[in-house]
Scaffold this active site. Structure first.
Site, PDB file in Angstrom:
ATOM      1  N   ILE A 136       0.957  -1.157  -0.015  1.00  0.00           N
ATOM      2  CA  ILE A 136      -0.117   0.113  -0.082  1.00  0.00           C
ATOM      3  C   ILE A 136       0.940   1.104  -0.060  1.00  0.00           C
ATOM      4  O   ILE A 136       1.985   1.283   0.267  1.00  0.00           O
ATOM      5  CB  ILE A 136      -0.939   0.103   1.174  1.00  0.00           C
ATOM      6  CG1 ILE A 136      -0.214  -0.247   2.525  1.00  0.00           C
ATOM      7  CG2 ILE A 136      -2.157  -1.027   1.049  1.00  0.00           C
ATOM      8  CD1 ILE A 136      -1.200   0.092   3.751  1.00  0.00           C
ATOM      9  N   ASP A 137       0.412   2.323  -0.512  1.00  0.00           N
ATOM     10  CA  ASP A 137       1.113   3.499  -0.517  1.00  0.00           C
ATOM     11  C   ASP A 137       1.834   4.221   0.748  1.00  0.00           C
ATOM     12  O   ASP A 137       1.243   3.801   1.906  1.00  0.00           O
ATOM     13  CB  ASP A 137       0.448   4.606  -1.336  1.00  0.00           C
ATOM     14  CG  ASP A 137      -0.029   4.262  -2.916  1.00  0.00           C
ATOM     15  OD1 ASP A 137       0.611   3.504  -3.422  1.00  0.00           O
ATOM     16  OD2 ASP A 137      -1.159   5.026  -3.065  1.00  0.00           O
ATOM     17  N   LYS A 138       2.785   4.675   0.483  1.00  0.00           N
ATOM     18  CA  LYS A 138       3.604   5.375   1.937  1.00  0.00           C
ATOM     19  C   LYS A 138       2.636   5.988   2.600  1.00  0.00           C
ATOM     20  O   LYS A 138       2.329   5.921   3.909  1.00  0.00           O
ATOM     21  CB  LYS A 138       4.712   6.452   1.428  1.00  0.00           C
ATOM     22  CG  LYS A 138       5.294   6.990   2.602  1.00  0.00           C
ATOM     23  CD  LYS A 138       6.197   8.198   1.951  1.00  0.00           C
ATOM     24  CE  LYS A 138       6.715   8.937   3.125  1.00  0.00           C
ATOM     25  NZ  LYS A 138       7.649  10.024   2.577  1.00  0.00           N
TER      26      LYS A 138
END
Length: 304
Positions: A136-138
């Protein structure tokens, strides 16, 4: 570097990636497809795509690179572990943490934390992504499952591939959605002009997001998004595409943001999968983070 030469001796046509997965049983399908995309696989000396249909007596050559030796150090970073057994670790990733090391990022990642926490992680994705099945994105918070061994990794990767893994997100978007629910079925690929961004692109990979309204506010909507596929930035791109970008999104959101946020208000709330050893379905759920709740409470007060 090693080259394997394989002879296709079946009577029925078979996809190139399927044939290689049958041969390299210890590698995930995504790893096989990456080898093909990087042009490390040839058929009769020619580069072919994953969906190429092999014919009797075709010679397939596969170049296997040596693992890149990178010094990824374990770091004692606190982890919110929701579940753990001999096969998997389920963690709740905070906003601001990168999942694995990449160019220019070698510390502070989930992988650095995992290397300190656990000595047994699958090696399918190499030295920089041990155990990492999905990302999942930062600046997206929420649940991830990490594989402790290659068998678990392969079985979890197959569930991602056939869309049987449950992945549910909570997002706060700009504007007020009129419909109660909907499905966005639009292909996603790298933006043709801006390589930092993804975009809805005609010849992109199929991407499907199901969404439904949880609560409406004066200028925003809280929505549940369920992923059928898992493309990079999928929810962020799809919601922006229909005119409702995520609040706080620095890439796809409004240039002028009302709230001072570190990133998009997107939380991977629920994750469910078939356990790789027991064969039983298990599911995990977490609450949205405090900073997310704070914005919701502000909007609720404005509704009154």
């Amino acid at each position: 570097m090693e080259t394997r030469k394989l002879l296709f001796e079946e009577n029925e046509d078979t996809r190139l990636d399927v044939f290689l997965k049958q041969y390299f049983k210890d590698k995930s399908r995504s790893h096989i497809q990456k080898l093909i995309e990087e042009k490390l696989v040839t058929v009769n000396g020619k580069i072919k795509k994953s969906n190429y249909k092999l014919k009797f007596n075709d010679e397939v050559s596969v170049i296997l690179k040596e693992p890149v030796s990178l010094n990824i150090e374990p770091e004692e970073i606190p982890l919110d572990v929701l579940y753990e057994d001999r096969d998997v670790i389920v963690v709740n990733k905070p906003q601001g943490m990168v999942v694995h090391p990449a160019a220019g990022i070698k510390t502070g990642t989930l992988v650095n934390a995992l290397l300190s926490y656990c000595s047994d992680l699958s090696g399918i994705n190499g030295v920089t992504r041990p155990g990492i099945v999905h990302r999942i994105d930062k600046d997206t918070s929420g649940i991830l499952v990490v594989a402790k061994n290659d068998n678990s990794h392969n079985k979890l990767a197959e569930q991602l591939k056939d869309h049987s893994m449950t992945r549910e997100y909570i997002a706060l978007v700009e504007g007020v959605l009129k419909e109660e629910k909907g499905t966005i079925d639009k292909p996603i690929a790298r933006h043709p002009k801006d390589k930092i961004k993804m975009a809805v692109v005609l010849n992109g990979k199929r991407a499907v997001t199901h969404y439904s309204v949880i609560e409406r506010f004066k200028n925003n909507t809280l929505v549940k998004c369920v992923l059928e596929t898992g493309r990079t930035h999928q929810i962020r791109v799809h919601m922006a595409y229909i005119g409702h970008p995520l609040v706080g999104d620095p890439v796809y959101g409004y240039k002028k943001q009302r709230f001072k946020l570190e990133g998009q208000l997107l939380h991977a709330r629920k994750l469910g999968f078939i356990h790789p050893s027991t064969g039983k379905y298990i599911e995990f759920e977490t609450e949205i983070p405090e900073y997310f709740k704070r914005i919701i409470n502000i909007l609720k007060k404005e509704n009154n």
